[in-house]
Design a protein around this motif. Structure first.
Motif, PDB file in Angstrom:
ATOM      1  N   ALA A  85       0.838  -1.204   0.000  1.00  0.00           N
ATOM      2  CA  ALA A  85       0.000   0.000   0.000  1.00  0.00           C
ATOM      3  C   ALA A  85       0.873   1.254   0.000  1.00  0.00           C
ATOM      4  O   ALA A  85       0.649   2.184  -0.784  1.00  0.00           O
ATOM      5  CB  ALA A  85      -0.920   0.001   1.226  1.00  0.00           C
ATOM      6  N   LEU A  86       1.878   1.268   0.853  1.00  0.00           N
ATOM      7  CA  LEU A  86       2.682   2.493   0.976  1.00  0.00           C
ATOM      8  C   LEU A  86       3.637   2.667  -0.200  1.00  0.00           C
ATOM      9  O   LEU A  86       3.942   3.800  -0.591  1.00  0.00           O
ATOM     10  CB  LEU A  86       3.395   2.522   2.326  1.00  0.00           C
ATOM     11  CG  LEU A  86       2.401   2.750   3.474  1.00  0.00           C
ATOM     12  CD1 LEU A  86       3.058   2.529   4.829  1.00  0.00           C
ATOM     13  CD2 LEU A  86       1.783   4.147   3.397  1.00  0.00           C
ATOM     14  N   HIS A  89       1.522   4.128  -2.820  1.00  0.00           N
ATOM     15  CA  HIS A  89       1.378   5.570  -2.528  1.00  0.00           C
ATOM     16  C   HIS A  89       2.593   6.345  -3.014  1.00  0.00           C
ATOM     17  O   HIS A  89       2.475   7.461  -3.521  1.00  0.00           O
ATOM     18  CB  HIS A  89       1.194   5.758  -1.020  1.00  0.00           C
ATOM     19  CG  HIS A  89       1.217   7.192  -0.579  1.00  0.00           C
ATOM     20  ND1 HIS A  89       0.205   8.076  -0.862  1.00  0.00           N
ATOM     21  CD2 HIS A  89       2.149   7.904   0.094  1.00  0.00           C
ATOM     22  CE1 HIS A  89       0.502   9.264  -0.375  1.00  0.00           C
ATOM     23  NE2 HIS A  89       1.666   9.187   0.211  1.00  0.00           N
TER      24      HIS A  89
ATOM     25  N   LEU B  26       0.184   7.218  11.038  1.00  0.00           N
ATOM     26  CA  LEU B  26      -0.471   7.088   9.729  1.00  0.00           C
ATOM     27  C   LEU B  26      -1.897   6.578   9.918  1.00  0.00           C
ATOM     28  O   LEU B  26      -2.817   6.983   9.203  1.00  0.00           O
ATOM     29  CB  LEU B  26       0.311   6.140   8.813  1.00  0.00           C
ATOM     30  CG  LEU B  26       1.674   6.617   8.311  1.00  0.00           C
ATOM     31  CD1 LEU B  26       2.308   5.545   7.429  1.00  0.00           C
ATOM     32  CD2 LEU B  26       1.581   7.941   7.562  1.00  0.00           C
ATOM     33  N   PHE B  29      -3.973   9.515  11.179  1.00  0.00           N
ATOM     34  CA  PHE B  29      -4.329  10.461  10.112  1.00  0.00           C
ATOM     35  C   PHE B  29      -5.468   9.899   9.257  1.00  0.00           C
ATOM     36  O   PHE B  29      -6.430  10.605   8.932  1.00  0.00           O
ATOM     37  CB  PHE B  29      -3.123  10.762   9.213  1.00  0.00           C
ATOM     38  CG  PHE B  29      -1.894  11.256   9.941  1.00  0.00           C
ATOM     39  CD1 PHE B  29      -1.993  11.949  11.140  1.00  0.00           C
ATOM     40  CD2 PHE B  29      -0.622  11.016   9.422  1.00  0.00           C
ATOM     41  CE1 PHE B  29      -0.853  12.399  11.805  1.00  0.00           C
ATOM     42  CE2 PHE B  29       0.520  11.460  10.082  1.00  0.00           C
ATOM     43  CZ  PHE B  29       0.416  12.150  11.276  1.00  0.00           C
ATOM     44  N   THR B 312       0.198  14.649   2.019  1.00  0.00           N
ATOM     45  CA  THR B 312       0.593  13.349   1.470  1.00  0.00           C
ATOM     46  C   THR B 312       0.620  12.272   2.549  1.00  0.00           C
ATOM     47  O   THR B 312       0.432  11.090   2.259  1.00  0.00           O
ATOM     48  CB  THR B 312       1.971  13.415   0.756  1.00  0.00           C
ATOM     49  OG1 THR B 312       2.994  13.671   1.710  1.00  0.00           O
ATOM     50  CG2 THR B 312       1.996  14.510  -0.300  1.00  0.00           C
ATOM     51  N   LEU B 313       0.853  12.666   3.801  1.00  0.00           N
ATOM     52  CA  LEU B 313       0.848  11.675   4.887  1.00  0.00           C
ATOM     53  C   LEU B 313      -0.573  11.194   5.191  1.00  0.00           C
ATOM     54  O   LEU B 313      -0.785  10.033   5.544  1.00  0.00           O
ATOM     55  CB  LEU B 313       1.488  12.249   6.152  1.00  0.00           C
ATOM     56  CG  LEU B 313       2.958  12.646   6.056  1.00  0.00           C
ATOM     57  CD1 LEU B 313       3.472  13.081   7.428  1.00  0.00           C
ATOM     58  CD2 LEU B 313       3.812  11.492   5.533  1.00  0.00           C
ATOM     59  N   GLU B 315      -2.889  10.975   2.971  1.00  0.00           N
ATOM     60  CA  GLU B 315      -3.194  10.058   1.865  1.00  0.00           C
ATOM     61  C   GLU B 315      -2.469   8.723   2.036  1.00  0.00           C
ATOM     62  O   GLU B 315      -2.998   7.684   1.632  1.00  0.00           O
ATOM     63  CB  GLU B 315      -2.843  10.708   0.537  1.00  0.00           C
ATOM     64  CG  GLU B 315      -3.763  11.883   0.250  1.00  0.00           C
ATOM     65  CD  GLU B 315      -3.665  12.360  -1.184  1.00  0.00           C
ATOM     66  OE1 GLU B 315      -2.634  12.933  -1.542  1.00  0.00           O
ATOM     67  OE2 GLU B 315      -4.623  12.127  -1.935  1.00  0.00           O
ATOM     68  N   ALA B 316      -1.276   8.747   2.625  1.00  0.00           N
ATOM     69  CA  ALA B 316      -0.570   7.487   2.902  1.00  0.00           C
ATOM     70  C   ALA B 316      -1.388   6.645   3.876  1.00  0.00           C
ATOM     71  O   ALA B 316      -1.568   5.432   3.685  1.00  0.00           O
ATOM     72  CB  ALA B 316       0.828   7.771   3.462  1.00  0.00           C
ATOM     73  N   GLN B 319      -4.327   5.194   2.085  1.00  0.00           N
ATOM     74  CA  GLN B 319      -3.948   4.105   1.165  1.00  0.00           C
ATOM     75  C   GLN B 319      -3.826   2.791   1.953  1.00  0.00           C
ATOM     76  O   GLN B 319      -4.269   1.733   1.481  1.00  0.00           O
ATOM     77  CB  GLN B 319      -2.622   4.432   0.482  1.00  0.00           C
ATOM     78  CG  GLN B 319      -2.224   3.438  -0.582  1.00  0.00           C
ATOM     79  CD  GLN B 319      -2.443   3.948  -1.999  1.00  0.00           C
ATOM     80  OE1 GLN B 319      -2.222   5.125  -2.277  1.00  0.00           O
ATOM     81  NE2 GLN B 319      -2.870   3.075  -2.886  1.00  0.00           N
ATOM     82  N   VAL B 320      -3.246   2.863   3.137  1.00  0.00           N
ATOM     83  CA  VAL B 320      -3.166   1.674   3.994  1.00  0.00           C
ATOM     84  C   VAL B 320      -4.580   1.194   4.336  1.00  0.00           C
ATOM     85  O   VAL B 320      -4.897   0.007   4.205  1.00  0.00           O
ATOM     86  CB  VAL B 320      -2.365   1.977   5.281  1.00  0.00           C
ATOM     87  CG1 VAL B 320      -2.477   0.827   6.273  1.00  0.00           C
ATOM     88  CG2 VAL B 320      -0.899   2.257   4.936  1.00  0.00           C
TER      89      VAL B 320
END
Lengths: 338, 338
Positions: A85-86, A89, B26, B29, B312-313, B315-316, B319-320
């Protein structure tokens, strides 16, 4: 690493229409990438996740059973794990290297089969591996760096998978940083107080029984290390040799970086320390290799996850380097500090 | 903010094939974004960079001349500034809002003209603006949040441009956090020791002359604030009202966030504190609004730069949340801590 290119990149940052140094470490990340590669844009990113098993799990040092190592290898190859996943990204590819999982794998896309043995021996009772196996692990990592270069990759991340592998990592930290085992040993995937006591005891026994020589990093790797840690150390050595910046993930990866930087101090110039792990021993190792972590997000997963996120910060620095106009170009008046 | 959605997102993270909580912040967030928006993917990102001038520059508090404010507005609109580069990196749009630059602008794409006055008055001698102007600044920010919502934006970043604006920000910090001026006043774009002494003196005079009421944030904004700071505060209030997570950049943006969170404490639930600024007063304000910075990169630029990187963090983390398989799905054995 080119001092000239480093200075040129920093001069470019300094000439941009912003107070000198005001983008802090983003400027450092961008400048260092340029100094290593001579380029101001990342062409290809790849994370190598090295997997291996550990005989020392017999001492009850992990909250997870050893079967999780191969299960996670399948998960990586299928794209369903956190590193997938990361990396997605970050726009990076993931390759998994079987360095010594205690299970045989069929051929699979995304898996590189380089098994040295089906897990290390229990280092609480004797050496984890032979010196020959340690060197084989290092050379496998070097091979991966060479392949990355051949494939046009110019930013590499390190990753690990191996149930029990915070135990050898802490042993390496205690030995090379010459610190009490208690100061570098923590809860890994989440062991309780009794597990932590067993882990400290296992490492103490391992250092006592094997007497690794702190001044001989191959000896340390062989006696209390792991196959995936050797792969990581070799990858870092290889990236330095090939001129590829390498983003070092957390605790286990940094144990590999510590081995690599003991073998050749110049590799430090190629290392980006991705993040500050929750593991208490991590900052001691980072201090020893002279690196400040880029992120502090309470990560303690491994696989290369923190490294993938950190790659995006290097690219942020490079985007500034490429795109931001100078005072002259933008017609902006300079300040008293310019 | 939905407690139910927050719990559901955290439960999803907890069920994924990794040690519980091992992706640290992460996960925080990602969970917070879901709790605010009900979505697990960012559809549109936008940074609002509010610009304004400051009468207090007459006190010699900045290393740069006031003409730099409009010059940088042109640079933003032309896409050549640091915020443009970092927003590009993050896939975010940049809109510039003229809240009170001491120059008239023609119509330009990317510039939203909402000038309240041609710069604030020198707050070392009297109020920076009237109460009506302060409210107008707040409402302009709220208008921007509403527009963002209408445009399908679900992640907003705050940004600032205004020569001299660390001075009102430090004044706001001193007043609302009830701290000595020396503890919250720093070098901004890079003033020397004499400049720093002048800055501390100007703020002390401003607080003495105007006696802003620490319990009345609009009074504080009017007496020692700035138009762009009011815009930022309004944007944050508006984002909270519209259910949009808002990434708050550094020192100046956090002064706006402090005003906003004094006006309504619930806005804190919508704030992501992007980074820890080099400015010494910053962490006091973050503490007051109960936020931990996401990044610590030695940034001290403003414009919204740290906020763009911080996006962007988030979004990281998402994504996880979206991609990582559970223990069940991946066929991975759970650990003793599960």
């Amino acid at each position: 690493v080119s001092e000239e290119k480093l200075a040129a990149a920093q001069a470019r940052f300094d000439s941009q229409a912003k107070p000198v140094g005001s983008l802090g470490r983003l400027e450092e990340f961008g400048s260092r990438f340029v100094a290593i590669t001579g380029k101001d844009k990342v062409a290809g990113k790849r994370v190598y996740t090295f997997a291996g098993d550990h005989g020392v799990t017999a001492e009850g040092v992990s909250a997870f059973p050893q079967e999780v190592t191969p299960q996670m290898v399948f998960n990586f190859v299928d794209g369903g794990a956190s590193i997938n996943a990361l990396a997605r990204h970050a726009g990076a590819e993931v390759l998994v290297v079987d360095m010594g999982v205690a299970t045989d794998f069929e051929d699979m896309d995304g898996l590189i089969k380089r098994k040295i043995a089906k897990g290390t021996a229990n280092f609480a009772e004797g050496p984890a591996m032979t010196q020959e196996q340690a060197i084989q692990a290092l050379l496998t990592g070097v091979e991966m760096a060479r392949q990355a270069k051949a494939d046009g990759i110019d930013l590499v991340g390190t990753g690990d998978m191996g149930i029990g592998n915070t135990t050898p990592s802490a042993a390496i930290a205690a030995c090379i940083c010459r610190l009490p085992v208690e100061q570098v040993t923590h809860r890994g995937t989440g062991i309780d107080d009794e597990g932590l006591a067993r882990k400290i005891l296992a490492i103490s026994k391992g250092l006592e029984v094997n007497q690794p020589n702190p001044q001989d990093a191959v000896d340390v790797l062989a006696k209390v290390g792991g196959f995936e840690i050797g792969g990581i150390a070799g990858l870092i050595l290889g990236c330095a040799a090939e001129g590829i910046p390498v983003v070092v993930d957390g605790f286990i990866s940094t144990a590999g970086a510590l081995i690599a930087s003991e073998l050749h101090p110049n590799v430090r110039d190629y290392i980006f320390a991705a993040h500050k792990s929750v593991e208490i021993g991590h900052h001691h190792m980072l201090h020893k290799i002279g690196q400040q972590p880029m992120l502090d997000l309470g990560l303690r997963l491994g696989e290369g996850t923190g490294g993938a996120v950190a790659m995006t910060l290097i690219e942020a620095g490079l985007q500034v380097l490429r795109d931001v106009l100078t005072f002259d170009q933008a017609g902006v008046s300079e300040g008293a500090d310019q």
